[in-house]
Design a protein around this motif. Structure first.
Motif, PDB file in Angstrom:
ATOM      1  N   VAL A   1     -10.119 -31.275 -42.397  1.00  0.00           N
ATOM      2  CA  VAL A   1      -9.667 -30.546 -41.206  1.00  0.00           C
ATOM      3  C   VAL A   1      -8.698 -29.435 -41.602  1.00  0.00           C
ATOM      4  CG1 VAL A   1      -8.397 -30.742 -39.046  1.00  0.00           C
ATOM      5  CG2 VAL A   1     -10.043 -32.507 -39.676  1.00  0.00           C
ATOM      6  N   GLY A   2      -7.783 -29.742 -42.513  1.00  0.00           N
ATOM      7  CA  GLY A   2      -6.827 -28.734 -42.958  1.00  0.00           C
ATOM      8  C   GLY A   2      -7.499 -27.561 -43.649  1.00  0.00           C
ATOM      9  N   LEU A   3      -8.494 -27.842 -44.498  1.00  0.00           N
ATOM     10  CA  LEU A   3      -9.204 -26.774 -45.196  1.00  0.00           C
ATOM     11  C   LEU A   3     -10.037 -25.934 -44.224  1.00  0.00           C
ATOM     12  CD1 LEU A   3     -10.340 -28.691 -48.411  1.00  0.00           C
ATOM     13  CD2 LEU A   3      -8.621 -26.890 -48.267  1.00  0.00           C
ATOM     14  N   CYS A   4     -10.597 -26.562 -43.216  1.00  0.00           N
ATOM     15  CA  CYS A   4     -11.344 -25.804 -42.201  1.00  0.00           C
ATOM     16  C   CYS A   4     -10.408 -24.859 -41.446  1.00  0.00           C
ATOM     17  CB  CYS A   4     -12.039 -26.760 -41.233  1.00  0.00           C
ATOM     18  SG  CYS A   4     -13.406 -27.697 -41.977  1.00  0.00           S
ATOM     19  N   LEU A   5      -9.215 -25.337 -41.121  1.00  0.00           N
ATOM     20  CA  LEU A   5      -8.228 -24.465 -40.478  1.00  0.00           C
ATOM     21  C   LEU A   5      -7.806 -23.341 -41.418  1.00  0.00           C
ATOM     22  CD1 LEU A   5      -5.968 -27.087 -38.643  1.00  0.00           C
ATOM     23  CD2 LEU A   5      -7.680 -25.554 -37.635  1.00  0.00           C
ATOM     24  N   LEU A   6      -7.717 -23.639 -42.712  1.00  0.00           N
ATOM     25  CA  LEU A   6      -7.386 -22.607 -43.692  1.00  0.00           C
ATOM     26  C   LEU A   6      -8.452 -21.515 -43.705  1.00  0.00           C
ATOM     27  CD1 LEU A   6      -5.719 -21.510 -46.083  1.00  0.00           C
ATOM     28  CD2 LEU A   6      -7.088 -22.981 -47.589  1.00  0.00           C
ATOM     29  N   ALA A   7      -9.730 -21.910 -43.671  1.00  0.00           N
ATOM     30  CA  ALA A   7     -10.814 -20.922 -43.629  1.00  0.00           C
ATOM     31  C   ALA A   7     -10.720 -20.067 -42.375  1.00  0.00           C
ATOM     32  CB  ALA A   7     -12.165 -21.633 -43.695  1.00  0.00           C
TER      33      ALA A   7
ATOM     34  N   THR B   1     -14.751 -18.967 -51.581  1.00  0.00           N
ATOM     35  CA  THR B   1     -14.206 -19.357 -52.883  1.00  0.00           C
ATOM     36  C   THR B   1     -12.736 -19.756 -52.790  1.00  0.00           C
ATOM     37  OG1 THR B   1     -13.831 -17.010 -53.333  1.00  0.00           O
ATOM     38  CG2 THR B   1     -15.840 -17.995 -54.217  1.00  0.00           C
ATOM     39  N   SER B   2     -11.969 -19.045 -51.958  1.00  0.00           N
ATOM     40  CA  SER B   2     -10.554 -19.400 -51.792  1.00  0.00           C
ATOM     41  C   SER B   2     -10.413 -20.790 -51.165  1.00  0.00           C
ATOM     42  CB  SER B   2      -9.847 -18.361 -50.927  1.00  0.00           C
ATOM     43  OG  SER B   2      -9.913 -17.086 -51.501  1.00  0.00           O
ATOM     44  N   THR B   3     -11.228 -21.049 -50.145  1.00  0.00           N
ATOM     45  CA  THR B   3     -11.184 -22.367 -49.511  1.00  0.00           C
ATOM     46  C   THR B   3     -11.642 -23.447 -50.473  1.00  0.00           C
ATOM     47  OG1 THR B   3     -11.697 -21.282 -47.412  1.00  0.00           O
ATOM     48  CG2 THR B   3     -11.908 -23.666 -47.484  1.00  0.00           C
ATOM     49  N   ALA B   4     -12.700 -23.145 -51.251  1.00  0.00           N
ATOM     50  CA  ALA B   4     -13.194 -24.129 -52.216  1.00  0.00           C
ATOM     51  C   ALA B   4     -12.154 -24.412 -53.297  1.00  0.00           C
ATOM     52  CB  ALA B   4     -14.490 -23.630 -52.850  1.00  0.00           C
ATOM     53  N   PHE B   5     -11.463 -23.360 -53.753  1.00  0.00           N
ATOM     54  CA  PHE B   5     -10.435 -23.555 -54.772  1.00  0.00           C
ATOM     55  C   PHE B   5      -9.301 -24.437 -54.247  1.00  0.00           C
ATOM     56  CE2 PHE B   5      -6.470 -22.048 -56.833  1.00  0.00           C
ATOM     57  CZ  PHE B   5      -6.762 -22.450 -58.135  1.00  0.00           C
TER      58      PHE B   5
ATOM     59  N   LEU C   1      -6.653 -29.863 -53.745  1.00  0.00           N
ATOM     60  CA  LEU C   1      -6.189 -30.940 -52.870  1.00  0.00           C
ATOM     61  C   LEU C   1      -6.993 -32.215 -53.068  1.00  0.00           C
ATOM     62  CD1 LEU C   1      -5.578 -28.909 -49.589  1.00  0.00           C
ATOM     63  CD2 LEU C   1      -3.856 -29.813 -51.146  1.00  0.00           C
ATOM     64  N   LEU C   2      -8.321 -32.078 -53.132  1.00  0.00           N
ATOM     65  CA  LEU C   2      -9.165 -33.272 -53.241  1.00  0.00           C
ATOM     66  C   LEU C   2      -9.029 -33.949 -54.590  1.00  0.00           C
ATOM     67  CD1 LEU C   2     -12.374 -31.881 -51.503  1.00  0.00           C
ATOM     68  CD2 LEU C   2     -10.825 -33.611 -50.597  1.00  0.00           C
TER      69      LEU C   2
ATOM     70  N   ILE D   1     -18.469 -29.690 -50.104  1.00  0.00           N
ATOM     71  CA  ILE D   1     -19.635 -28.978 -49.578  1.00  0.00           C
ATOM     72  C   ILE D   1     -19.480 -28.737 -48.075  1.00  0.00           C
ATOM     73  CG2 ILE D   1     -22.110 -29.193 -49.118  1.00  0.00           C
ATOM     74  CD1 ILE D   1     -22.379 -30.626 -51.789  1.00  0.00           C
ATOM     75  N   ILE D   2     -19.008 -29.763 -47.362  1.00  0.00           N
ATOM     76  CA  ILE D   2     -18.788 -29.613 -45.913  1.00  0.00           C
ATOM     77  C   ILE D   2     -17.798 -28.491 -45.637  1.00  0.00           C
ATOM     78  CG2 ILE D   2     -17.856 -30.758 -43.868  1.00  0.00           C
ATOM     79  CD1 ILE D   2     -18.943 -33.384 -44.982  1.00  0.00           C
ATOM     80  N   VAL D   3     -16.721 -28.464 -46.392  1.00  0.00           N
ATOM     81  CA  VAL D   3     -15.692 -27.444 -46.198  1.00  0.00           C
ATOM     82  C   VAL D   3     -16.249 -26.050 -46.501  1.00  0.00           C
ATOM     83  CG1 VAL D   3     -13.525 -26.561 -47.121  1.00  0.00           C
ATOM     84  CG2 VAL D   3     -13.747 -28.978 -46.567  1.00  0.00           C
ATOM     85  N   CYS D   4     -17.010 -25.914 -47.585  1.00  0.00           N
ATOM     86  CA  CYS D   4     -17.563 -24.609 -47.953  1.00  0.00           C
ATOM     87  C   CYS D   4     -18.556 -24.101 -46.905  1.00  0.00           C
ATOM     88  CB  CYS D   4     -18.231 -24.687 -49.326  1.00  0.00           C
ATOM     89  SG  CYS D   4     -17.073 -24.895 -50.691  1.00  0.00           S
ATOM     90  N   LEU D   5     -19.393 -24.983 -46.379  1.00  0.00           N
ATOM     91  CA  LEU D   5     -20.340 -24.583 -45.339  1.00  0.00           C
ATOM     92  C   LEU D   5     -19.605 -24.114 -44.082  1.00  0.00           C
ATOM     93  CD1 LEU D   5     -23.102 -27.337 -45.661  1.00  0.00           C
ATOM     94  CD2 LEU D   5     -23.264 -24.936 -46.323  1.00  0.00           C
TER      95      LEU D   5
END
Length: 650
Positions: free
Chosen positions: A212-218, A535-539, A544-545, A559-563
């Motif tokens: 959820v945090g990474l999705c908000l970051l994107a 790429t920034s979100t994936a990095f 974090l993960l 993968i979910i976060v990148c999509l």
């Protein structure tokens, strides 16, 4: 209200945001009638019991569970009072063809679903006696189940698995539902043989907060990028140009170096191939350098448009919410459409299945065309919603561009654009979206035919199908681009769709090289923006993960976060692309019909004014420009010519 051969005034008098009138009113009425038809289909399914049969369920004799039923002519055991029997029970729950909407298993209305496994007919009898729920066909008495010869055909297949009712649809569903899908066996074996699936699911559950945090970051990165891209667009564009030119020069030099040892060991054939490749690389490099030389002005204009687009989002921050509104509208409509489609699956006349002898409900005769009507509605209304977004964004950007004093912008330009759309231009949007629908339907039909004939058609037929699909796809993309500019022209001058499309087409043809440069360079810059966000979100996700120590698999969460990051970036940068295209159309109209003299002052932003004066006014023309600019009193935009012209004369 004429079309492309309209009798409207032949000499275009662009009066931005001045005169407003309803456009394409007949198309608005047609679209309204079409939507009424869509609603009538839903009402028909409810009135004829299709919706009730879907929600409450029905047995194999046409009785809807949980209510009193009327007798169906020619169908025995129909017309029963099932008020106390609210649940649908399938004698063989694993023998249901959901895809073809054919019930291969007999279905009965029961008052209670069996919550424990029933292994024998004595168990069926005991369940009927104790709970008052008979699981065999209605004509069989519960206390006689063990000794009836019909028990093998009209009683459930033993053993009866424990089941529970669904929350809304009142079907007795086995606790173990693995038999409902053909691939379930493989899944069950996969899960039982190893724990990979459990580890993947465990990884997602253990890192749900991080996801959820990474999705908000994107989401935040997408919003920020739309603002700062105006500062980095120039760097990206010239880096791209340098990389392409250096790459082509590198290929040319490599070929020439490879040709040097042609006298010592290289065969004649290889030398000829390298020579042809070197000549082609040389021609390509020369053409590329010439294009970059002649297109440099257009590239500079693209950079300026990106710069101004960033200002638009600063002045109109609510534009960033437009993708959410559009997605919400589409989601609500798709949910409604899918629900009505399910209603249609249980609507129609009762028909006995020739294979099983069970009663089903099918649309027959003219009623079967309701499904096709409903399918067309999915495409047209979806395109209509997307077109409303384009018109709303175009209206807001046009208001920004044609307001010289940005401090006097409306309090809510987005809301003003929406109100203008709803009051004046829904017919234009309906007409534009219908044109896209006319192209999309045959393309989807050809894709369906291609999939159905896969492996059966010959090479020639396959090639023709793919060619037609490709041509229709290209036509659809071109029409989408033209429609978007037509909506912008309508937002500027309040003209009908065809008139706006014609005017926009003329403007685009007159600026063909600029359009090509903006689309090529702009699309690449926006693509780089999408890659940057993903790429920034994936990095960040990897960092974090990687600290999660309670599970080993974190690939699926990543993968979910990148999509999600790519989807969000695409939605936001698509809005940015629309803003750039509308700004360019406004700029082209501004420079065509205004020259800076009193009464014809420019509307353009200072950044565009600088580029315009630098590029298109040199030499002796500057003297005329200096004279014109001296007489202009507008202190916000046009008076900047007084400063610009002397600077560029040196």
């Amino acid at each position: 209200m004429g079309c492309c051969g309209s009798t409207e005034r032949t000499k275009r008098e662009w009066k931005p945001l001045e005169d407003r009138s309803c456009t394409d009113l007949p198309w608005f009425l047609l679209f309204t009638v079409f939507c009424v038809g869509m609603g009538s289909i839903c009402g028909f399914t409810i009135a004829t019991g299709g919706a009730g049969r879907l929600v409450f369920g029905y047995d194999s004799y046409g009785n809807t569970c949980g209510q009193r039923n009327e007798q169906i002519e020619g169908v025995r055991l129909s017309g029963l009072d099932q008020t106390d029997k609210k649940y649908v029970f399938f004698l063989d729950p694993c023998n249901i063809d959901i895809v073809e909407r054919k019930i291969k298993s007999m279905a009965l209305c029961v008052s209670l679903c069996p919550d424990e496994e029933l292994k024998t007919y004595q168990d069926l009898k005991r369940f009927a006696m104790h709970n008052g729920s008979e699981l065999c066909s209605y004509e069989l008495a519960g206390h006689k189940y063990p000794g009836l010869p019909e028990r093998f055909d009209k009683c459930p297949k033993l053993p009866v698995p424990p089941s529970k009712s669904l929350p809304v649809f009142n079907r007795c569903t086995p606790v173990d539902i693995s038999c409902y899908a053909k691939f379930a066996e493989a899944v069950v074996m996969f899960v039982s043989d190893n724990s990979v699936l459990h580890r993947l699911i465990g990884g997602v559950m253990a890192s749900k907060e991080i996801i959820v945090g990474l999705c908000l970051l994107a989401l935040v990165l997408s919003m920020i990028l739309m603002v700062i891209i105006r500062y980095i667009s120039a760097v990206l564009v010239w880096i791209l140009t340098a990389m392409v030119v250096l790459g082509s020069l590198g290929e040319l030099i490599t070929c020439l170096l490879a040709l040097l040892p042609v006298q010592s060991g290289m065969t004649r054939d290889k030398a000829q191939v390298l020579l042809v490749y070197a000549i082609a690389a040389t021609v390509f490099t020369v053409i590329l350098l010439l294009l970059m030389l002649f297109m440099r002005k257009r590239v500079a204009l693209t950079i300026a448009l990106f710069h101004v687009a960033g200002k638009v989002f600063i002045h109109l921050p609510l534009l960033t919410l437009q993708p959410f509104c559009t997605f919400l509208a589409l989601l609500l409509f798709w949910m409604y459409w899918g629900l009505v489609l399910l209603f249609l699956g249980t609507t129609g006349n009762p028909v006995q299945n020739e294979e099983t002898g069970l009663t089903e409900f099918r649309l027959t005769g003219p009623l079967q065309y309701m499904t096709w009507y409903h399918a067309v509605g999915l495409i047209w209304i979806s395109e209509f919603i997307l077109a409303c977004q384009q018109m709303t964004v175009a209206g807001a950007v046009v208001t920004y561009y044609y307001t010289r004093d940005k401090t006097r912008l409306p309090v809510t330009p987005i809301l003003s654009s929406v109100l203008r759309l709803m009051r004046y231009h829904l017919g234009t949007v309906a007409k534009g979206s219908f044109i896209i629908t006319l192209v999309k339907i045959p393309r989807l039909f050809l894709m369906y035919v291609h999939n159905q004939l896969k492996g059966k058609e010959n090479a020639c037929a396959r090639c023709m199908l793919k060619t037609c699909i490709c041509c229709l796809w290209c036509l659809e993309k071109c029409l989408n681009y033209l429609n978007q500019n037509a909506y912008a022209a309508t937002a500027i001058n309040s003209t009908s769709f065809c008139t706006s499309a014609r005017d926009a087409f003329v403007i685009l043809v007159e600026n063909a090289l600029r359009v090509a440069a903006i689309n090529a360079v702009g699309d690449f810059v926006l693509f780089l923006g999408k890659i940057l966000i993903v790429t920034s979100t994936a990095f960040a996700g990897v960092l974090l993960l990687n600290y999660q120590r309670d599970y080993a698999e974190w690939v699926l969460p990543l993968i979910i976060v990148c999509l999600f990051a790519f989807l969000v970036a695409h939605c936001f940068l698509s809005i940015f692309e629309i803003v750039v295209d509308v700004l360019f159309l406004c700029f082209a109209i501004d420079t065509k019909y205004n020259d800076g003299t009193p009464g014809k002052e420019f509307y353009m932003d200072k950044a565009l004014m600088v580029i315009y004066v630098k590029i298109w006014y040199t030499g002796g023309i500057l003297l005329k420009w200096e004279i014109k600019c001296v007489s202009i009193l507008d202190k916000n935009i046009n008076a900047t010519c007084k400063v610009l012209v002397p600077c560029f004369m040196s």
